[in-house]
Design a protein around this motif. Structure first.
Motif, PDB file in Angstrom:
ATOM      1  N   ILE A  73     -16.075  15.149   3.192  1.00 35.76           N
ATOM      2  CA  ILE A  73     -14.807  15.426   2.516  1.00 35.76           C
ATOM      3  C   ILE A  73     -14.842  14.751   1.150  1.00 35.76           C
ATOM      4  CG2 ILE A  73     -12.303  15.198   2.634  1.00 35.76           C
ATOM      5  CD1 ILE A  73     -12.549  15.007   5.651  1.00 35.76           C
ATOM      6  N   MET A  74     -14.833  15.549   0.116  1.00 37.26           N
ATOM      7  CA  MET A  74     -14.909  15.035  -1.254  1.00 37.26           C
ATOM      8  C   MET A  74     -13.542  15.146  -1.929  1.00 37.26           C
ATOM      9  SD  MET A  74     -16.503  13.688  -3.783  1.00 37.26           S
ATOM     10  CE  MET A  74     -18.251  13.793  -3.402  1.00 37.26           C
ATOM     11  N   LEU A  75     -12.967  13.999  -2.297  1.00 35.07           N
ATOM     12  CA  LEU A  75     -11.681  13.971  -2.980  1.00 35.07           C
ATOM     13  C   LEU A  75     -11.922  14.041  -4.482  1.00 35.07           C
ATOM     14  CD1 LEU A  75      -9.833  11.151  -0.994  1.00 35.07           C
ATOM     15  CD2 LEU A  75     -10.155  13.547  -0.411  1.00 35.07           C
ATOM     16  N   MET A  76     -11.425  15.096  -5.102  1.00 33.50           N
ATOM     17  CA  MET A  76     -11.624  15.311  -6.537  1.00 33.50           C
ATOM     18  C   MET A  76     -10.505  14.602  -7.308  1.00 33.50           C
ATOM     19  SD  MET A  76     -14.319  16.972  -6.008  1.00 33.50           S
ATOM     20  CE  MET A  76     -14.782  17.462  -7.665  1.00 33.50           C
ATOM     21  N   ASN A 129      -1.902  12.483  -6.448  1.00 34.06           N
ATOM     22  CA  ASN A 129      -0.956  12.498  -5.327  1.00 34.06           C
ATOM     23  C   ASN A 129      -1.151  13.750  -4.469  1.00 34.06           C
ATOM     24  OD1 ASN A 129       0.192  10.108  -6.201  1.00 34.06           O
ATOM     25  ND2 ASN A 129       1.854  11.113  -7.299  1.00 34.06           N
ATOM     26  N   LYS A 130      -1.354  14.884  -5.121  1.00 34.35           N
ATOM     27  CA  LYS A 130      -1.555  16.141  -4.395  1.00 34.35           C
ATOM     28  C   LYS A 130      -2.861  16.111  -3.605  1.00 34.35           C
ATOM     29  CE  LYS A 130       0.978  18.921  -7.828  1.00 34.35           C
ATOM     30  NZ  LYS A 130       0.844  19.987  -8.851  1.00 34.35           N
ATOM     31  N   ILE A 183     -20.071  20.170   2.441  1.00 35.52           N
ATOM     32  CA  ILE A 183     -19.085  19.565   1.544  1.00 35.52           C
ATOM     33  C   ILE A 183     -17.767  20.326   1.600  1.00 35.52           C
ATOM     34  CG2 ILE A 183     -18.567  18.911  -0.830  1.00 35.52           C
ATOM     35  CD1 ILE A 183     -21.560  18.726  -1.333  1.00 35.52           C
ATOM     36  N   HIS A 184     -16.715  19.593   1.827  1.00 35.56           N
ATOM     37  CA  HIS A 184     -15.364  20.157   1.774  1.00 35.56           C
ATOM     38  C   HIS A 184     -14.635  19.452   0.646  1.00 35.56           C
ATOM     39  CE1 HIS A 184     -11.699  22.085   3.249  1.00 35.56           C
ATOM     40  NE2 HIS A 184     -11.090  20.930   3.037  1.00 35.56           N
ATOM     41  N   SER A 185     -14.513  20.101  -0.495  1.00 38.34           N
ATOM     42  CA  SER A 185     -13.887  19.495  -1.680  1.00 38.34           C
ATOM     43  C   SER A 185     -12.384  19.752  -1.673  1.00 38.34           C
ATOM     44  CB  SER A 185     -14.496  20.072  -2.957  1.00 38.34           C
ATOM     45  OG  SER A 185     -15.891  19.807  -2.996  1.00 38.34           O
ATOM     46  N   ILE A 186     -11.625  18.730  -1.984  1.00 39.39           N
ATOM     47  CA  ILE A 186     -10.170  18.844  -2.042  1.00 39.39           C
ATOM     48  C   ILE A 186      -9.733  18.659  -3.491  1.00 39.39           C
ATOM     49  CG2 ILE A 186      -7.963  17.953  -1.226  1.00 39.39           C
ATOM     50  CD1 ILE A 186      -9.294  17.012   1.277  1.00 39.39           C
ATOM     51  N   PHE A 187      -9.159  19.715  -4.075  1.00 41.01           N
ATOM     52  CA  PHE A 187      -8.647  19.691  -5.436  1.00 41.01           C
ATOM     53  C   PHE A 187      -7.121  19.596  -5.399  1.00 41.01           C
ATOM     54  CE2 PHE A 187     -12.733  21.749  -5.640  1.00 41.01           C
ATOM     55  CZ  PHE A 187     -13.308  21.271  -6.810  1.00 41.01           C
ATOM     56  N   ALA A 188      -6.534  19.340  -6.546  1.00 37.37           N
ATOM     57  CA  ALA A 188      -5.080  19.241  -6.623  1.00 37.37           C
ATOM     58  C   ALA A 188      -4.406  20.586  -6.391  1.00 37.37           C
ATOM     59  CB  ALA A 188      -4.662  18.682  -7.985  1.00 37.37           C
ATOM     60  N   LEU A 191       0.848  -1.189   0.000  1.00 38.88           N
ATOM     61  CA  LEU A 191       0.000   0.000   0.000  1.00 38.88           C
ATOM     62  C   LEU A 191       0.884   1.240   0.000  1.00 38.88           C
ATOM     63  CD1 LEU A 191      -3.110   0.637   0.247  1.00 38.88           C
ATOM     64  CD2 LEU A 191      -2.674   1.041   2.673  1.00 38.88           C
ATOM     65  N   VAL A 192       0.752   2.048  -1.031  1.00 36.04           N
ATOM     66  CA  VAL A 192       1.549   3.283  -1.153  1.00 36.04           C
ATOM     67  C   VAL A 192       0.661   4.441  -0.707  1.00 36.04           C
ATOM     68  CG1 VAL A 192       2.939   4.734  -2.665  1.00 36.04           C
ATOM     69  CG2 VAL A 192       2.753   2.275  -3.118  1.00 36.04           C
ATOM     70  N   ILE A 193       0.980   5.004   0.467  1.00 39.34           N
ATOM     71  CA  ILE A 193       0.151   6.068   1.024  1.00 39.34           C
ATOM     72  C   ILE A 193       0.828   7.425   0.822  1.00 39.34           C
ATOM     73  CG2 ILE A 193      -0.847   4.513   2.739  1.00 39.34           C
ATOM     74  CD1 ILE A 193       0.976   5.797   4.833  1.00 39.34           C
ATOM     75  N   PRO A 194       0.052   8.504   0.827  1.00 43.39           N
ATOM     76  CA  PRO A 194       0.649   9.830   0.591  1.00 43.39           C
ATOM     77  C   PRO A 194       1.389  10.352   1.811  1.00 43.39           C
ATOM     78  CG  PRO A 194      -1.676  10.051   1.057  1.00 43.39           C
ATOM     79  CD  PRO A 194      -1.408   8.572   0.992  1.00 43.39           C
ATOM     80  N   LYS A 195       2.376  11.182   1.563  1.00 43.12           N
ATOM     81  CA  LYS A 195       3.004  11.928   2.646  1.00 43.12           C
ATOM     82  C   LYS A 195       2.093  13.097   2.993  1.00 43.12           C
ATOM     83  CE  LYS A 195       7.698  10.655   1.305  1.00 43.12           C
ATOM     84  NZ  LYS A 195       9.029  11.118   0.848  1.00 43.12           N
ATOM     85  N   THR A 196       1.922  13.358   4.279  1.00 41.65           N
ATOM     86  CA  THR A 196       0.964  14.358   4.730  1.00 41.65           C
ATOM     87  C   THR A 196       1.388  15.765   4.333  1.00 41.65           C
ATOM     88  OG1 THR A 196       0.436  12.960   6.631  1.00 41.65           O
ATOM     89  CG2 THR A 196      -0.257  15.261   6.737  1.00 41.65           C
ATOM     90  N   ALA A 197       0.499  16.447   3.643  1.00 38.95           N
ATOM     91  CA  ALA A 197       0.749  17.838   3.275  1.00 38.95           C
ATOM     92  C   ALA A 197       0.330  18.747   4.423  1.00 38.95           C
ATOM     93  CB  ALA A 197      -0.027  18.201   2.017  1.00 38.95           C
TER      94      ALA A 197
END
Length: 320
Positions: free
Chosen positions: A234-237, A246-247, A308-313, A160-166
């Motif tokens: 939380i909506m991941l776009m 990745n972003k 809704i909290h949308s997360i864009f790149a 499992l390749v997980i993201p580094k926390t921004a």
């Protein structure tokens, strides 16, 4: 291996030509040595080849890594004392469907295997996703790499390749929380919020509101209550661009950390998955990532009236 066989044929042809056009004891001796080399190699290597084939090998990998790290799987001998292998070759098929990458790696190793040998899979772990590896056959060769024993080696591993926390603002969600009501606090106890009601048998006298009781000429008690906060969705776009995904996932990791730390009620949704998953301090975040990567149904969490909290790149926005 075909390459080794071709090299041997070329050396044999040169030795034969040398013996024909330069007739001498040395040229004949060289031809005999070249002719005997495969037999000598097989005789010297065969005991080790058979022993390695009988004892066998195993394959394993780290369960979780961060995006950008190299994906490495480990080949280990099942024998505690290790195995000597003249030459082994294994084909590893790896893919990361979430980012649309796949790779076939031909790994060769010669020598003593008394500790796990790393098999690098290049940069297939550069992007977030689930890296699936599969092997089917392992071949154990003699020293010249001409003869081999095929060993069925049907193994699989998932990484499992997980993201580094921004980094994200501490108030990314807390600054947008709204109270939509109150609920009774289980077990009573201290709370900044109360409901006033008439005294009932069994109520603790410490909760009696004496001033209000004197005014109403009846016992009134404080019932501790807790605020009910509006739920966040939380909506991941997500799209088809691995770099943008990745972003988005790196920002999501930061928002998750903030939500869990402040116990903010949230659900997780994406543009590529059906359903919604509740996010709580008890949530296994790895299970959410795996569901997102494999496009599984995230669940049936209630998202009605959620903000809704949308997360864009490249940006974030809150939509209603």
């Amino acid at each position: 291996m075909i390459k080794n066989i071709l090299i041997y044929i070329a050396v044999l042809a040169i030795s034969f030509s040398f013996a024909v056009f330069y007739y001498a004891w040395f040229s004949n001796f060289l031809l005999i040595v070249v002719l005997c080399l495969p037999v000598l190699s097989l005789l010297c290597s065969l005991p080790f080849m058979i022993y390695s084939a009988v004892k066998g090998f195993s394959l394993y990998a780290s369960k979780v890594i961060y995006a950008g790290d190299d994906v490495v799987i480990n080949l280990a001998a099942n024998n505690r004392n290790g195995l000597f292998c003249p030459l082994i070759k294994v084909l590893v098929y790896s893919k990361n469907s979430f980012c649309g990458k796949s790779k076939k790696t031909a790994f060769k190793y010669s020598g003593m295997i008394n500790k796990p040998v790393n098999i690098p899979l290049s940069k297939i772990g550069k992007d977030c996703g689930l890296v699936e590896t599969q092997t089917r056959w392992l071949k154990i060769y003699d020293m010249l790499g001409i003869f081999f024993i095929p060993v069925r080696f049907n193994t699989a591993a998932e990484i499992l390749v997980i993201p580094k926390t921004a980094n994200c603002s501490e108030e990314v969600l807390t600054g947008k929380q709204t109270i939509i009501g109150y609920k009774k606090k289980a077990g009573g106890g201290f709370s900044d919020d109360y409901e006033i009601r008439e005294y009932r048998d069994g109520d603790n006298l410490r909760n009696v509101h004496w001033k209000l009781s004197a005014k109403n000429d009846d016992l009134m008690v404080r019932e501790p209550s807790l605020p009910i906060y509006k739920n966040f969705k939380i909506m991941l776009m997500l799209g088809d661009n691995p770099d943008n995904n990745n972003k988005v996932l790196a920002k999501f990791a930061g928002v998750c950390k903030n939500a869990i730390k402040n116990e903010i009620p949230c659900t997780v949704c994406t543009t590529k998955n059906a359903g919604a998953y509740p996010l709580t301090p008890q949530t296994n975040i790895y299970s959410i990532y795996k569901a997102i990567y494999t496009r599984q149904n995230l669940g049936n969490a209630d998202t009605s009236n959620a903000e809704i909290h949308s997360i864009f790149a490249d940006s974030e926005e809150v939509a209603k």
